[in-house]
Design a protein around this motif. Structure first.
Motif, PDB file in Angstrom:
ATOM      1  N   SER A  28      65.737 -25.077 -33.367  1.00 52.10           N
ATOM      2  CA  SER A  28      66.151 -25.871 -34.536  1.00 52.10           C
ATOM      3  C   SER A  28      65.673 -25.259 -35.855  1.00 52.10           C
ATOM      4  O   SER A  28      65.229 -25.953 -36.767  1.00 52.10           O
ATOM      5  CB  SER A  28      65.647 -27.315 -34.407  1.00 52.10           C
TER       6      SER A  28
ATOM      7  N   THR B 223      71.360 -20.758 -37.140  1.00 52.35           N
ATOM      8  CA  THR B 223      70.414 -21.821 -36.795  1.00 52.35           C
ATOM      9  C   THR B 223      70.317 -21.917 -35.279  1.00 52.35           C
ATOM     10  O   THR B 223      71.336 -22.030 -34.583  1.00 52.35           O
ATOM     11  CB  THR B 223      70.857 -23.170 -37.376  1.00 52.35           C
TER      12      THR B 223
ATOM     13  N   GLY C 196      69.445 -23.497 -31.579  1.00 53.35           N
ATOM     14  CA  GLY C 196      69.688 -24.816 -31.030  1.00 53.35           C
ATOM     15  C   GLY C 196      68.388 -25.594 -30.830  1.00 53.35           C
ATOM     16  O   GLY C 196      67.288 -25.052 -30.905  1.00 53.35           O
TER      17      GLY C 196
ATOM     18  N   SER D  11      68.682 -27.004 -25.401  1.00 48.54           N
ATOM     19  CA  SER D  11      70.107 -27.125 -25.698  1.00 48.54           C
ATOM     20  C   SER D  11      70.898 -26.030 -24.989  1.00 48.54           C
ATOM     21  O   SER D  11      70.362 -24.985 -24.615  1.00 48.54           O
ATOM     22  CB  SER D  11      70.349 -27.045 -27.207  1.00 48.54           C
TER      23      SER D  11
ATOM     24  N   VAL E   1      74.957 -21.546 -27.539  1.00 46.50           N
ATOM     25  CA  VAL E   1      76.184 -21.609 -28.341  1.00 46.50           C
ATOM     26  C   VAL E   1      77.239 -20.685 -27.739  1.00 46.50           C
ATOM     27  O   VAL E   1      76.949 -19.528 -27.391  1.00 46.50           O
ATOM     28  CB  VAL E   1      75.889 -21.199 -29.798  1.00 46.50           C
TER      29      VAL E   1
ATOM     30  N   ASP F  51      86.103 -30.287 -35.249  1.00 51.44           N
ATOM     31  CA  ASP F  51      85.037 -29.926 -34.306  1.00 51.44           C
ATOM     32  C   ASP F  51      85.251 -30.611 -32.971  1.00 51.44           C
ATOM     33  O   ASP F  51      85.560 -31.815 -32.915  1.00 51.44           O
ATOM     34  CB  ASP F  51      83.673 -30.341 -34.859  1.00 51.44           C
TER      35      ASP F  51
ATOM     36  N   LEU G 119      82.103 -25.812 -28.334  1.00 54.22           N
ATOM     37  CA  LEU G 119      80.694 -26.132 -28.066  1.00 54.22           C
ATOM     38  C   LEU G 119      80.461 -26.080 -26.567  1.00 54.22           C
ATOM     39  O   LEU G 119      81.397 -26.160 -25.768  1.00 54.22           O
ATOM     40  CB  LEU G 119      80.296 -27.491 -28.650  1.00 54.22           C
TER      41      LEU G 119
ATOM     42  N   SER H 282      75.308 -27.742 -27.358  1.00 52.41           N
ATOM     43  CA  SER H 282      75.105 -26.635 -28.301  1.00 52.41           C
ATOM     44  C   SER H 282      75.679 -27.021 -29.662  1.00 52.41           C
ATOM     45  O   SER H 282      76.416 -28.004 -29.786  1.00 52.41           O
ATOM     46  CB  SER H 282      75.822 -25.368 -27.801  1.00 52.41           C
ATOM     47  N   SER H 283      75.360 -26.251 -30.665  1.00 53.97           N
ATOM     48  CA  SER H 283      76.043 -26.404 -31.947  1.00 53.97           C
ATOM     49  C   SER H 283      77.461 -25.860 -31.792  1.00 53.97           C
ATOM     50  O   SER H 283      77.780 -25.182 -30.812  1.00 53.97           O
ATOM     51  CB  SER H 283      75.290 -25.665 -33.047  1.00 53.97           C
TER      52      SER H 283
END
Length: 608
Positions: A176, A201, A203, A207, A210, A245, A276, A285-286
């Motif tokens: 993060s 950034t 995760g 997480s 990505v 998204d 994602l 994930s982001s």
């Protein structure tokens, strides 16, 4: 008694040694043979010493360190009387002061809570081969990697300088957290350039990694089959192509409107994919995003500078080509020799040979649509040059120019002729003007810096105080009504304003220039090295900057024979300058375009 072969002088050595350097070098030569003489050359020819101990003509006898400010090969041998000359040693010094050009921007893939893969496009350089460029990767948690110095000061090294590497898996990151990454590219001379910093950034702890896309987002000239993966085993990938998204409200299951990835996504036209990763008992994930631009249209040449058919082009002009869209800079090149190579070419002989440029890499601007080249030497006078763009030029999608582009007419440079002020008549036939007296001839020409005038006739250098050579020039602030000499008044023709005049008496009474500001006074010009007279010929050189750097030269030139204080006889140029060939009532002047592509005999008109 017997004899043996004479000893051989030790071969010279160089310090510093040959190589690529980022600044001028001072090169010392030495030999271990005491008392030996070193002979060297820098023109590519081997030095010689036919007589042992003495350098031949053309070879320089070494006496002090050699300053090398541009790429140079030094060849040297050592010689000594009674000994055999050494062999020739050679050392090439490449002086490179230009920083490399970064490649495509930094991107990230496979980002997890503790790692990310950083990638960047290969750079390019005018000297160092692409495979020999080195890269250093740095990171920071602050947006402070803004230039090479700041990156070296503020960044934490992730990867030390490594050649021919454009990807690195950065590990040991904190979950993060936003990280800024920058890459420094360095050539073999030590010149450095910075890839613009980019941020990623990590995760949250635990997480899903990505997702990454293959091929990565970019511009392509055909449809693409895009594969999406994640480094987290067993994770589900959810994606959308409508700009929204994707979601997975329940870990492991894609939300409404999101598609569960099961195979390559076919991209037929420009499109953005968002994805994602999700897995039961883990944090999603982001969202990763990749934009694909599908471009199948070939680029075209929108314009060139100078424009086609343009005339009067300055001989030190730069040359520019503008394309209809952004181009792949690695496909835009030119030549630094007279060989016609590279995708951008300029030639005066229909591309049998080409103009050498200062760099093989034209300067890109306008979002890589505009490319500028600088000729390595001044272009020839009054010469037509054409611009050619070959099909090697490609846009960022890889589409090549549909066909070779060549300007149909070409641009024409300005006329210029430099005269050496030495008393030898170097003026050409098209720079020769008749006067009102058949026994005198006048001459006019110019180059970028000077105007050159000449006068030929029996009285030019007779030694008499009554013999004058004069030239009047137009200029702001001059006299448009009259010029006063003794009791004679000479009225100027309409459109002519005498601001300056040169005066030269054959007995050296007057040897200066005058300037008019209500009255005539010394203009302060130095004639040292700028005037020469022989028995029947005189030539002047006038700095264009001294008379206001005109683009139009307005001129009256004459030969005066002062028979009394109130009576003169004349030889004037132009020949129509005097209404009766005798009285000082000028009626005409010569008006010359100093930016014309044609010679003075046609660039000059008689006015009014």
């Amino acid at each position: 008694g017997g004899g043996g072969s004479p000893e051989t002088v030790a071969t010279p050595t160089f310090s510093p040694s040959a190589g690529t350097y980022g600044s001028a070098q001072t090169v010392s030569l030495s030999t271990t043979t005491s008392g030996a003489t070193i002979c060297y050359r820098t023109d590519g020819v081997d030095p010689a010493a036919t007589t042992a101990g003495t350098c031949d003509a053309g070879s320089t006898t070494y006496s002090s360190a050699i300053n090398v400010s541009s790429t140079t090969t030094i060849k040297a041998l050592a010689t000594k009387s009674g000994m055999t000359n050494s062999s020739v040693a050679s050392a090439t010094y490449t002086i490179d002061t230009t920083a490399p050009t970064p490649g495509s921007a930094i991107t990230f893939s496979g980002t997890t809570d503790t790692s990310t893969t950083v990638s960047w496009g290969a750079g390019s350089d005018d000297v160092t081969a692409v495979a020999n460029l080195q890269y250093r990767l740095l990171r920071s948690t602050t947006n402070n990697l803004t230039d090479v110095s700041a990156a070296e000061t503020n960044g934490t090294e992730v990867m030390a300088y490594t050649a021919n590497t454009t990807t690195f898996n950065a590990t040991g990151l904190t979950a993060s957290t936003t990280y800024y990454f920058a890459v420094i590219v360095r050539d073999q001379a030590g010149n450095k350039a910075l890839y613009t910093q980019q941020s990623v950034t990590t995760g949250a702890a635990g997480s899903v990694a990505v997702p990454t896309f293959s091929p990565t987002g970019g511009t392509y000239n055909s449809p693409q089959n895009v594969t999406i993966t994640t480094a987290t085993s067993g994770a589900t990938i959810c994606y959308r192509t409508d700009g929204t998204d994707p979601t997975a409200p329940t870990a492991g299951t894609c939300g409404t409107g999101s598609t569960t990835y099961s195979g390559p996504v076919v991209v037929l036209s420009s499109q953005t994919i968002k994805a994602l990763g999700t897995k039961s008992a883990m944090t999603n994930s982001s969202v990763a995003s990749a934009t694909y631009t599908i471009d199948t249209t070939a680029p075209t040449v929108s314009s060139t500078t100078p424009t086609d058919a343009a005339t009067g082009i300055a001989r030190n002009t730069t040359i520019q080509v503008v394309f209809s869209e952004a181009m792949n800079t690695s496909t835009i090149s030119t030549t630094t020799t007279t060989t016609c190579s590279g995708s951008l070419q300029v030639s005066k002989d229909d591309f049998v040979t080409c103009v050498a440029m200062t760099s093989a890499t034209p300067t890109a601007s306008g979002g890589n649509t505009t490319f500028t080249m600088t000729p390595a030497a001044t272009l020839a006078s009054a010469t037509v040059y054409k611009i050619r763009v070959t099909t090697a030029a490609q846009d960022v999608a890889g589409n090549a120019l549909a066909s070779t582009y060549t300007t149909s007419t070409g641009f024409t440079t300005r006329y210029a002729h430099t005269i050496t002020i030495d008393g030898t008549n170097d003026f050409t036939a098209n720079e020769t003007f008749t006067t009102s007296s058949g026994s005198y001839t006048a001459y006019v020409t110019w180059d970028e810096d000077y105007i050159y005038l000449g006068m030929d006739g029996a009285d030019v250098n007779s030694g008499s105080a009554q013999k004058w050579v004069l030239a009047y020039f137009d200029g702001s602030g001059g006299s448009s009504t009259s010029v006063q000499y003794n009791t004679q008044q000479a009225n100027m023709p309409t459109g002519f304003s005498a601001k300056y005049h040169l005066r030269w008496k054959a007995d050296n009474t007057y040897t200066n220039a005058q300037s008019y500001s209500g009255t005539w006074s010394d203009a302060g010009w130095s004639f040292t090295g700028n005037v020469f007279k022989s028995v029947t010929f005189i030539e002047f050189r006038i700095a264009r900057s001294d008379i206001g750097s005109p683009t139009i030269l307005k001129l009256i030139m004459l030969m005066l024979n002062e028979t009394t204080m109130s009576e003169w006889s004349y030889a004037g140029m132009p020949s129509t300058s005097f209404s009766d060939g005798y009285d000082p009532n000028y009626t005409k002047y010569l008006s010359c375009s100093l930016t014309a592509s044609n010679a003075p005999n046609t660039a000059c008109s008689i006015l009014p």
